[in-house]
Design an enzyme around this catalytic site. Structure first.
Site, PDB file in Angstrom:
ATOM      1  N   SER B  27       0.849  -1.186   0.000  1.00 17.81           N
ATOM      2  CA  SER B  27       0.000   0.000   0.000  1.00 17.81           C
ATOM      3  C   SER B  27       0.891   1.245   0.000  1.00 17.81           C
ATOM      4  O   SER B  27       1.757   1.356  -0.873  1.00 17.81           O
ATOM      5  CB  SER B  27      -0.952  -0.046   1.195  1.00 17.81           C
ATOM      6  OG  SER B  27      -1.874   1.016   1.145  1.00 17.81           O
ATOM      7  N   HIS B  54      -2.242  -1.067  -3.655  1.00 22.85           N
ATOM      8  CA  HIS B  54      -3.394  -0.187  -3.482  1.00 22.85           C
ATOM      9  C   HIS B  54      -3.242   1.021  -4.391  1.00 22.85           C
ATOM     10  O   HIS B  54      -2.174   1.628  -4.469  1.00 22.85           O
ATOM     11  CB  HIS B  54      -3.517   0.280  -2.027  1.00 22.85           C
ATOM     12  CG  HIS B  54      -4.020  -0.792  -1.114  1.00 22.85           C
ATOM     13  ND1 HIS B  54      -3.865  -0.726   0.252  1.00 22.85           N
ATOM     14  CD2 HIS B  54      -4.681  -1.947  -1.362  1.00 22.85           C
ATOM     15  CE1 HIS B  54      -4.402  -1.801   0.813  1.00 22.85           C
ATOM     16  NE2 HIS B  54      -4.892  -2.553  -0.146  1.00 22.85           N
ATOM     17  N   ASP B 146      -5.303  -4.166   5.503  1.00 26.28           N
ATOM     18  CA  ASP B 146      -5.573  -5.094   4.395  1.00 26.28           C
ATOM     19  C   ASP B 146      -4.376  -6.017   4.231  1.00 26.28           C
ATOM     20  O   ASP B 146      -3.229  -5.574   4.252  1.00 26.28           O
ATOM     21  CB  ASP B 146      -5.805  -4.295   3.098  1.00 26.28           C
ATOM     22  CG  ASP B 146      -6.339  -5.162   1.972  1.00 26.28           C
ATOM     23  OD1 ASP B 146      -6.161  -4.763   0.811  1.00 26.28           O
ATOM     24  OD2 ASP B 146      -6.924  -6.225   2.246  1.00 26.28           O
TER      25      ASP B 146
END
Lengths: 279, 216
Positions: B27, B54, B146
């Site tokens: 991310s 992401h 996540d």
């Protein structure tokens, strides 16, 4: 004799398979050929929402409790859609497909897997603006009855209209999306005139056969939920339902490349998933 | 030449473990971290590598372009039903979940998970199901949670799981969450992860001189 324990992934797969068999056996809804990875996620979400910790328990609850089944069915069958989704698709359709359609006396269009109708309204508006609506007949089908009912209602929550208007413009819209609907309180309702040449019908791509030949077929973001076998079956059906030189439109992340009859199509625009049947 | 810590050497030095796929989640700070672990791989790298970075909802080619320049492997954003090809780098496209379905890809427009679409958990969960103990999961820098559950899932299926050392991560929250969830076999710095990937031989097993059994 000592039996080896099965792997976790095998156990999960068996549980999912049994659940889908149970639903089919008990209620006649057939999700057995859906893509495993995505349907397993949806099943697990429903399982957690029901406060359960394994799929076998969900199966038990579903068999004994029709309300649980209804909630699960909703989770499994409703797929997100939007008006003029992937606006570039519609823009390309206007530029590269519409000129050909103008040359036909009649245009039959099949929107396969129309869900709650957003794609239907989009196509109807596009046809109107391109002056093709009067000679067009649009067939919008889906296997899900509640979705079809919603589609016929022509109602969209007003809070989505800002995004849809942006999509409409990027899709080559010639006026304003608000030209086509009336707003009241928190809802927008599309004009009934948009539905004059539209027929809604229930049709199951998994089990039903071809019912006509079309100049244009759109089947977008439907087969992403199907496994390879069902995906191939659907493509057989679409191929059989398309006239020669007809147009097939797929979803943004789908391709004719991974389907049977790949060599029977040429790309009108590969990037926007528009194909022409050439043999 | 980076020497792997002894414990990692032990873990990967056994005979019946073959890694057939590498799945990577990142991310905030991801692109640079991904570059660090992939740039040393030869174009002949034998395994598929699948990446969820992401990203914003609008498709943009900048990330693809950056990775193309950072890694010798051919790179693609997969389409639905596209077969997984060995030795290729795959990047999850913007605003879709990327899943593995047997030996092909599946795309989904189900709702975002932890506000993310593509979601790392979604990829990792499906990799665990499809590849079981033959999956290697790598979780890098990021400022949300996540990927922790997905990495735990890979571990539960017998796969191998690696997290970037949070102390070296631009955003430590994501690998920290995975460690806290007991999802991680090894916590490694980026050069060590790079070395680990390089060591995966054509048989999917790391080159080893000894035939020691793995310590679980």
């Amino acid at each position: 004799m000592e039996l080896a324990a099965i792997t976790k992934e095998k156990l999960d797969r068996i549980e999912v398979k049994l659940l889908l068999e149970a639903i089919h056996e008990a209620y006649g809804f057939d999700f057995r050929a859906y893509a495993y990875a995505s349907i397993k996620r949806r099943i697990q979400r429903r399982m957690e929402a029901e406060g359960l910790t394994d799929i076998a328990a969900l199966q038990d609850k579903v068999l004994r409790n029709p309300e649980t089944l209804e909630r699960l069915l909703l989770d499994l069958s409703v797929n997100w859609t939007a008006m003029f989704r992937d606006p570039g698709f519609f823009l390309t359709f206007r530029k590269k497909v519409v000129p050909t359609l103008r040359t036909y006396p009649f245009v039959r269009i099949w929107l396969a897997g129309c869900s709650t109708g957003e794609e239907v309204y989009s196509m109807a508006i596009l046809l109107k603006e391109e002056g093709l609506y009067d000679k067009a007949r649009v067939y919008a089908t889906d296997f899900n009855e509640p979705s079809l009912r919603k589609a016929k209602d022509r109602i969209i929550p007003i809070d989505r209209m800002k995004t849809y208007s942006e999509n409409y413009l990027r899709a080559g819209g010639k006026g304003s999306l608000s030209d086509y609907y009336n707003a009241k309180y928190d809802r927008a309702r599309f004009d009934s005139s948009l539905m004059k040449n539209v027929t809604f019908a229930q049709h199951n791509l998994a089990t039903d056969s071809s019912f006509n030949e079309f100049n244009v077929i759109l089947c977008r973001n439907v087969t992403i939920y199907f496994n390879e076998d069902l995906h191939n079956r659907v493509h057989e059906l679409l191929y059989a339902s398309l006239v020669r030189l007809g147009t097939l439109g797929l979803g943004d992340k789908e391709s004719i490349k991974f389907s049977p009859h790949e060599d029977c199509y040429e790309a009108i625009d590969e990037g926007h998933k528009l194909y022409r049947k050439i043999k | 030449m980076v020497k792997l810590p002894e414990s990692v050497g032990e873990k990967f030095r056994f005979d019946d473990r073959k890694i057939e796929i590498v799945v990577i989640g990142a991310s905030l700070g991801g692109p640079q971290a991904i570059k660090a672990i992939l740039s040393g791989l030869p174009s002949s790298f034998p395994l598929p590598i699948v990446v969820v970075q992401h990203r914003g909802i609008s498709s943009n080619t900048a990330l693809m372009y950056f990775l193309t320049r950072s890694c010798a492997l051919p790179i693609a954003e997969p389409e639905d039903k596209e077969p997984i090809v060995y030795g290729k780098l795959y990047l999850a496209p913007a605003d879709y979940h990327l899943l593995i379905e047997d030996r092909s890809f599946a795309l989904s427009i189900d709702e975002p998970l932890h506000y993310n679409r593509p979601s790392i958990d979604v990829l990792f969960d499906s990799a665990a199901d499809a590849y079981g103990q033959r999956a290697l999961g790598v979780l890098l820098t990021g400022s949300n949670c996540d990927g922790a559950a997905g990495l735990a899932n890979i571990k539960r299926h017998g796969g191998v799981t690696v997290a970037q050392d949070p102390a070296t991560a631009e955003a430590p929250e994501m690998p920290t969450a995975a460690i806290a969830a007991k999802a991680v076999d090894e916590t490694l710095k980026l050069p060590e992860i790079a070395e680990l990937l390089k060591s995966l031989s054509s048989a999917g097993t790391p080159k080893s001189r000894s035939r020691k059994k793995a310590l679980k």
